[in-house]
Design an enzyme around this catalytic site. Sequence first.
Site, PDB file in Angstrom:
ATOM      1  N   ASN A  50       0.945  -1.239   0.076  1.00  0.00           N
ATOM      2  CA  ASN A  50       0.078  -0.147  -0.095  1.00  0.00           C
ATOM      3  C   ASN A  50       1.029   1.299   0.058  1.00  0.00           C
ATOM      4  O   ASN A  50       1.881   1.478   0.662  1.00  0.00           O
ATOM      5  CB  ASN A  50      -0.888  -0.141   1.095  1.00  0.00           C
ATOM      6  CG  ASN A  50      -1.926   1.251   1.214  1.00  0.00           C
ATOM      7  OD1 ASN A  50      -1.264   2.310   1.235  1.00  0.00           O
ATOM      8  ND2 ASN A  50      -3.191   0.810   0.953  1.00  0.00           N
ATOM      9  N   SER A  88      -5.229  -0.297  -2.642  1.00  0.00           N
ATOM     10  CA  SER A  88      -5.922   0.750  -2.388  1.00  0.00           C
ATOM     11  C   SER A  88      -6.710   0.790  -1.541  1.00  0.00           C
ATOM     12  O   SER A  88      -7.649  -0.006  -1.692  1.00  0.00           O
ATOM     13  CB  SER A  88      -6.332   1.291  -3.743  1.00  0.00           C
ATOM     14  OG  SER A  88      -6.514   2.813  -3.595  1.00  0.00           O
ATOM     15  N   GLU A  89      -6.610   1.593  -0.439  1.00  0.00           N
ATOM     16  CA  GLU A  89      -7.759   1.467   0.808  1.00  0.00           C
ATOM     17  C   GLU A  89      -9.137   1.653   0.375  1.00  0.00           C
ATOM     18  O   GLU A  89     -10.249   1.293   1.198  1.00  0.00           O
ATOM     19  CB  GLU A  89      -7.493   1.959   1.903  1.00  0.00           C
ATOM     20  CG  GLU A  89      -7.005   3.683   1.721  1.00  0.00           C
ATOM     21  CD  GLU A  89      -5.877   3.926   1.688  1.00  0.00           C
ATOM     22  OE1 GLU A  89      -5.602   5.013   2.257  1.00  0.00           O
ATOM     23  OE2 GLU A  89      -5.197   3.254   1.137  1.00  0.00           O
ATOM     24  N   ASN A  90      -9.392   2.321  -0.630  1.00  0.00           N
ATOM     25  CA  ASN A  90     -11.010   2.436  -1.056  1.00  0.00           C
ATOM     26  C   ASN A  90     -11.291   1.173  -1.934  1.00  0.00           C
ATOM     27  O   ASN A  90     -12.461   1.083  -2.367  1.00  0.00           O
ATOM     28  CB  ASN A  90     -11.164   3.618  -2.017  1.00  0.00           C
ATOM     29  CG  ASN A  90     -10.144   3.880  -3.095  1.00  0.00           C
ATOM     30  OD1 ASN A  90      -9.203   3.125  -3.289  1.00  0.00           O
ATOM     31  ND2 ASN A  90     -10.773   3.860  -4.286  1.00  0.00           N
ATOM     32  N   SER A 126     -11.575  -4.316   2.588  1.00  0.00           N
ATOM     33  CA  SER A 126     -10.079  -3.647   2.356  1.00  0.00           C
ATOM     34  C   SER A 126      -9.427  -3.237   3.997  1.00  0.00           C
ATOM     35  O   SER A 126      -8.124  -3.713   3.841  1.00  0.00           O
ATOM     36  CB  SER A 126     -10.380  -2.225   1.656  1.00  0.00           C
ATOM     37  OG  SER A 126      -9.069  -1.468   1.644  1.00  0.00           O
TER      38      SER A 126
END
Length: 525
Positions: free
Chosen positions: A327, A350-352, A392
């Site tokens: 990340n 990607s944290e979304n 996530s």
Amino acid sequence: MSSTMLLPKSSSRTALRSTSFALHVRIRHYSVAVGGQAPKRRKVWDSADEAVADVKSGDILLSGGFGLCGTPETLISALSKRKGISGLTAVSNNAGSGDGGLVKMLRAKQLDKLMISYLGGNKYLEQMYLDGGMSLELVPQGTLVERMRAHAAGIPAFYTPTGASTTVETGGIPIRFKKGGFKDGVLIHGNKKEYRVFNGKRYVMEPAIAGDVAFVHAWKADEVGNLMFRYTANNYNSVMARNAKLTIVEAEEIVPAGSLEPNNIHCPGIFVDRIVKATEPKPFEILALAPPSQDGLPMGEMKPSEKTRRRIAKRAAQELRDGYYVNLGVGIPTLVTEYLPDDIKIWLQSENGILGMGPFPTAQQADPDITNAGKETVTLLQGAATFDSSDSFGMIRGGHIDVTVLGAMQVSQAGDIANFMIPGKLVKGIGGAMDLVSNPEKTRVIVAMEHCAKDGSPKIRKECSLPLTGARTVSQIITDLAVFNVNRVRGELELIEVAPGVTVEEIKAKTACDFKVSPNLSQMQ
């Protein structure tokens, strides 16, 4: 002796057929009892104005979306036009951008409080908060979605490592300043959290969030409320749909029941109360396109500041190995992938909601439903997966990411990191950073930053003076001048590399803490 009477096989089959027929008749009767072929609980509504008519002052409103991706713009626009609505608490990842998203409701004086993860560059909201014009509760991004998921699952609270030993635990971030702004003092202090230690590690207790109304944006919905989301537009929408007393969905496509493959449903219809057609356009928040040449400018043509950033990124790229799940934070870390050798393939998370994030798209490839955590348009690599924010952050907190590379405003010699706010001046928000550093035992945390701030002050210090993002979490610091390894247990730094032309004496002069010098000190490559 048992009183059960065994029927002959033929009698059993007859009884079964009779029961099935009777059940079929009852179901069919339920469907047509109120006339015509419409089900008793009609979920498809003709207009957004009618669908939001039951939202009342003082409600807790959950609003999906990440930036402008997956934001229920049609429902927000409809509610913002209603008169007499006030005192709402809105829960969302962020409050929109420009005039999009929840900003509409703030300008209409409908919102009294925001519970969000990230303000970003929204200067209007930031100034409202600093001037005492609204309440703001900043919540780590993964904690926010988990608090909503918990209530939807009937769980009143849970323990998480995210935010332990920071202002999230102590309640050190004010929720509201007095009318004169932060200079006049705090009106509502932050919520102090309980903590417990499990297996030697500190965890804070977070209460579930219960929503009165949820606004959700879906790609497809059928007439009984089953939902499908598209790529990163899933984000918070799936969890929020499950949470509230009244869930209202705007869908890009509304199809008859049975049109959606059951195996492709992201959210079952049991959670959905009302559905309307989404009519607002889907904008690009940041249309980031691939440069004509993937190599970009030669180093000789770059500005000095850009050269510095790229030197740091190039060195950070050397820490990544083939097959790593990685990340990358915003800023300098986003440049790291440009310096990976051809034989190194990593999976960017990607944290979304992306695993297998690719480079910026061409103009023809750009899709508003495929964005990164910085709200920029990106592409998906072959083999990529998309998912909601709950999954996530489960990956992140659970330590399934090999390496995370973050920027920082300050780092301490013990590996503390501060990178989300300057009290009274800069309130960007927590975002996903606290979650990303919450499991340093399994996920290696690397800070990539310039050695000194713009005013020349050292960013590597004995102790951080800014609010912490994480305590004793950083494993390595890479700057334009040097590379340090961090011993988080002993709270010590070891200088292992220096940049060409830089001396140890210069680094000592620009570092506000003691450090050891490795006997194998080498030059940064």
